[in-house]
Design an enzyme around this catalytic site. Structure first.
Site, PDB file in Angstrom:
ATOM      1  CB  CYS A 108       4.395   2.304  23.228  1.00  0.00           C
ATOM      2  SG  CYS A 108       2.657   1.842  23.132  1.00  0.00           S
ATOM      3  CD  GLU A 109       1.189   5.816  17.149  1.00  0.00           C
ATOM      4  OE1 GLU A 109       0.384   5.192  16.765  1.00  0.00           O
ATOM      5  OE2 GLU A 109       2.202   6.421  16.688  1.00  0.00           O
ATOM      6  CG  HIS A 110      -0.881   2.428  21.192  1.00  0.00           C
ATOM      7  ND1 HIS A 110      -0.753   1.167  20.698  1.00  0.00           N
ATOM      8  CD2 HIS A 110      -1.297   3.066  20.094  1.00  0.00           C
ATOM      9  CE1 HIS A 110      -0.989   0.939  19.328  1.00  0.00           C
ATOM     10  NE2 HIS A 110      -1.207   2.274  18.862  1.00  0.00           N
ATOM     11  CG  HIS A 111      -0.027   2.222  26.666  1.00  0.00           C
ATOM     12  ND1 HIS A 111       0.083   1.266  25.992  1.00  0.00           N
ATOM     13  CD2 HIS A 111      -1.303   2.012  27.327  1.00  0.00           C
ATOM     14  CE1 HIS A 111      -1.021   0.797  25.666  1.00  0.00           C
ATOM     15  NE2 HIS A 111      -1.866   1.148  26.534  1.00  0.00           N
ATOM     16  CD  GLN A 149       8.791  -4.614  17.572  1.00  0.00           C
ATOM     17  OE1 GLN A 149       8.762  -4.457  18.764  1.00  0.00           O
ATOM     18  NE2 GLN A 149       9.279  -5.600  17.066  1.00  0.00           N
ATOM     19  CG  HIS A 177       6.411  -3.485  23.138  1.00  0.00           C
ATOM     20  ND1 HIS A 177       5.975  -2.392  22.209  1.00  0.00           N
ATOM     21  CD2 HIS A 177       7.238  -4.274  22.235  1.00  0.00           C
ATOM     22  CE1 HIS A 177       6.543  -2.741  21.195  1.00  0.00           C
ATOM     23  NE2 HIS A 177       7.234  -3.793  20.986  1.00  0.00           N
ATOM     24  CB  CYS A 179       2.483  -0.808  26.779  1.00  0.00           C
ATOM     25  SG  CYS A 179       2.932  -1.876  25.428  1.00  0.00           S
TER      26      CYS A 179
END
Length: 222
Positions: A108-111, A149, A177, A179
């Site tokens: 995940c590019e956020h976390h 995703q 996920h 996250c």
């Protein structure tokens, strides 16, 4: 822990210390870029309260860089290139081609934590077909990057649409996920499904029904 999460944990676990050390042997420890990267890893270890000088962490920065080199290898390739070699001697085949249950391992590019699951990729050829393994390589090429995703699903579909020019493309991705499983809402049994349909799969209900029936048949056969 969900089944997919357990499989991912086992997949990541090195079988022996010798195997793990062999991975870091390929890392040029004198490369200025790698030296800087390892300094950043040490900074993060200090940030969480670790003693970067203790024995168990002495090789961790190099191991982390080696792992990232593998996890994000998709940045070093153009996945579309896997689709460029096609075959036309297929006796005029123009029905659904489906490769289902392709393993997805991404981050995940956020976390920057993993998400794992399966991708189902289908297309209806317009005179040209591609090697089946190439569809899996396209999935892997885009998955081995920082992702969301939804974007991953679109990138896979767009690559097939633009390079092969088929009558229709369908990409369905189902993932868990980390996250959501191990932080935040802590829902380890939740799955996220995304899809992109084009051409005949979008406009022809019978083609769409056939796709879903084929995916269901694949699952019931397992």
């Amino acid at each position: 822990m969900g089944v997919a999460l357990l499989k991912f944990a086992l997949w990541c676990m090195p079988e022996t210390e010798k195997e793990e050390r062999a991975v870091t042997d390929d890392l040029d420890l004198n490369d200025p870029k790698n030296i800087q990267g390892m300094q950043h890893v040490r900074g993060l270890l200090e940030y969480i309260g670790e003693d970067v000088g203790r024995e168990g962490l002495q090789e961790t920065p190099a191991r982390v860089l080696s792992a990232m080199h593998e996890h994000f290898s998709g940045y070093r390739e153009d996945p579309r290139e896997h689709l460029e070699k096609t075959f036309e001697e297929v006796e005029g085949y123009d029905e659904v081609v489906l490769v289902s249950d392709i393993d997805v391992h991404s981050h995940c590019e956020h976390h920057m934590v993993p998400f794992v699951g399966k991708a189902h990729v289908a297309y209806i050829p317009r005179g040209r077909v591609v090697g089946l393994s190439k569809l899996a390589r396209v999935v892997e090429g885009y998955a081995k990057r920082l992702q969301v995703q939804e974007k991953l699903t679109m990138q896979i579909a767009n690559a097939i649409e633009e390079v092969l020019d088929p009558k229709g493309v369908a990409v369905i991705v189902q993932c868990q996920h980390f996250c959501m499983c191990h932080r935040g809402v802590h829902k380890p049994n939740s799955w996220t499904t995304t899809s992109k349909l084009t051409g005949a799969f979008m406009n022809n209900p019978s083609s769409r029904l056939e796709l879903f029936q084929l995916i269901g048949m694949e699952k019931s056969a397992k």
